[in-house]
Design an enzyme around this catalytic site. Structure first.
Site, mmCIF file in Angstrom:
data_model
loop_
_atom_site.group_PDB
_atom_site.id
_atom_site.type_symbol
_atom_site.label_atom_id
_atom_site.label_comp_id
_atom_site.label_asym_id
_atom_site.label_seq_id
_atom_site.Cartn_x
_atom_site.Cartn_y
_atom_site.Cartn_z
ATOM 1 N N PRO A 1 40.485 101.453 95.549
ATOM 2 C CA PRO A 1 41.570 101.630 94.587
ATOM 3 C C PRO A 1 41.073 101.586 93.143
ATOM 4 O O PRO A 1 40.112 100.885 92.813
ATOM 5 C CB PRO A 1 42.493 100.440 94.886
ATOM 6 C CG PRO A 1 42.172 100.044 96.283
ATOM 7 C CD PRO A 1 40.717 100.322 96.451
ATOM 8 N N GLU A 2 41.748 102.328 92.290
ATOM 9 C CA GLU A 2 41.430 102.328 90.862
ATOM 10 C C GLU A 2 42.214 101.201 90.193
ATOM 11 O O GLU A 2 43.110 100.586 90.784
ATOM 12 C CB GLU A 2 41.801 103.680 90.260
ATOM 13 C CG GLU A 2 41.367 104.871 91.094
ATOM 14 C CD GLU A 2 40.134 105.587 90.573
ATOM 15 O OE1 GLU A 2 39.813 105.432 89.395
ATOM 16 O OE2 GLU A 2 39.506 106.313 91.356
ATOM 17 N N LYS B 1 39.166 95.487 89.217
ATOM 18 C CA LYS B 1 39.602 95.769 90.582
ATOM 19 C C LYS B 1 39.731 94.491 91.411
ATOM 20 O O LYS B 1 39.864 94.550 92.631
ATOM 21 C CB LYS B 1 38.630 96.736 91.246
ATOM 22 C CG LYS B 1 38.547 98.086 90.535
ATOM 23 C CD LYS B 1 37.620 99.016 91.260
ATOM 24 C CE LYS B 1 37.501 100.331 90.531
ATOM 25 N NZ LYS B 1 36.658 101.302 91.256
ATOM 26 N N ARG C 1 29.047 109.108 96.636
ATOM 27 C CA ARG C 1 30.479 109.392 96.571
ATOM 28 C C ARG C 1 30.702 110.860 96.214
ATOM 29 O O ARG C 1 29.949 111.427 95.422
ATOM 30 C CB ARG C 1 31.159 108.515 95.517
ATOM 31 C CG ARG C 1 30.901 107.035 95.714
ATOM 32 C CD ARG C 1 31.618 106.222 94.671
ATOM 33 N NE ARG C 1 31.148 104.841 94.672
ATOM 34 C CZ ARG C 1 31.724 103.860 93.993
ATOM 35 N NH1 ARG C 1 32.776 104.120 93.250
ATOM 36 N NH2 ARG C 1 31.243 102.640 94.045
#
Length: 266
Positions: free
Chosen positions: A2-3, A51, A252
């Site tokens: 998640p950002e 985060k 990524r």
């Protein structure tokens, strides 16, 4: 993973359900803290740090968690059936008289002294959505390793906290350089990096409230046009029509427009 805007929404949901109320249920299902009991303690608040999530309780205790790729916190009214995964994936249960917060697949879960939170999050750079946000400091952090590719530097939470792979790709597009461009190769990096940090802050802040819509960096509400390049491999660039490309960076998937963004590629 998640950002930062997603983590802020999780923190807000947990805070609304738990803050100011005594815990009627406490169950930490990790071996190191399985005997810890927070029942009866009032939750002082739940706050994000980049985060990371920090749930603070009276008595000077903090429950630190990080979702990484698969973790999730869900909040249920008391009496509602839990959903979010099988029971063996539950790592934490925090309940009040009205709500139950259930943490699934949490790869990081530890109970620490609130006074020692820096041990868990002190390494982080300025938080894009936090009270310590400082674009000048974030820009200086990014510039501290001039040879590093911009995409990698943006993802390094020690430089600035809250950017994930989506915002990395979108910010590189807005800067008109590929994610593999060394920080020092940016046009006038000392001027560009503070503007880029400020843009990151604006984008995350604008998306915090986007609970029912997809994350948006373009300003367009047309389906499929919410993001400039992320997830748009082979689709036409929204600016020039050139097919967006995809390649891995540091393991990524990374997206860029070969016409709108200059610089080295994978």
């Amino acid at each position: 993973m998640p950002e930062g805007d997603s983590i802020r929404r999780v923190a807000d949901r947990l805070h609304a359900a738990l803050a100011g109320k005594p815990l009627t249920r406490s169950d930490l299902r990790v071996p190191r803290f399985a005997t810890a009991d927070l029942t009866g303690r009032v939750t002082l608040g739940v706050t994000p740090r980049g985060k990371h999530l920090l749930a603070r309780f009276e008595g000077g205790l903090t429950l630190h968690s990080h979702l990484r790729m698969d973790g999730a916190w869900h909040v249920f009214p008391v009496g509602e059936r839990w959903h979010g995964g099988p029971a063996h994936e539950i790592r934490a249960v925090l309940g009040t008289a009205e709500h139950t917060a259930v943490g699934y697949r949490l790869p990081v879960l530890e109970l620490i002294r609130t006074a020692e939170e820096d041990r868990a999050v002190g390494h982080l750079g300025p938080d894009l959505l936090g009270p310590d946000w400082d674009p000048a400091r974030a820009a200086a952090n990014l510039l501290s390793d001039p040879a590093r590719p911009l995409g990698e530097a943006l993802l390094d939470q020690r430089n600035l906290a809250g950017i994930g792979n989506i915002y990395k790709a979108e910010l590189c597009f807005l800067a008109q350089v590929t994610p593999w461009t060394p920080v020092s190769a940016l046009p006038d990096p000392e001027a560009t990096l503070p503007r880029l940090a400020a843009a990151a802050h604006r984008l995350l802040a604008a998306n915090v409230g986007e609970t029912h819509r997809r994350r948006n960096t373009t300003g367009s509400r047309r389906p499929g046009q919410e993001l400039f390049v992320y997830g748009r491999a082979h689709a036409p660039c929204l600016r020039c029509g050139t097919p967006v490309r995809e390649a891995p960076q540091d393991g990524r998937p990374t997206y860029w427009c070969p016409r709108c963004q200059s610089g080295p590629t994978a």
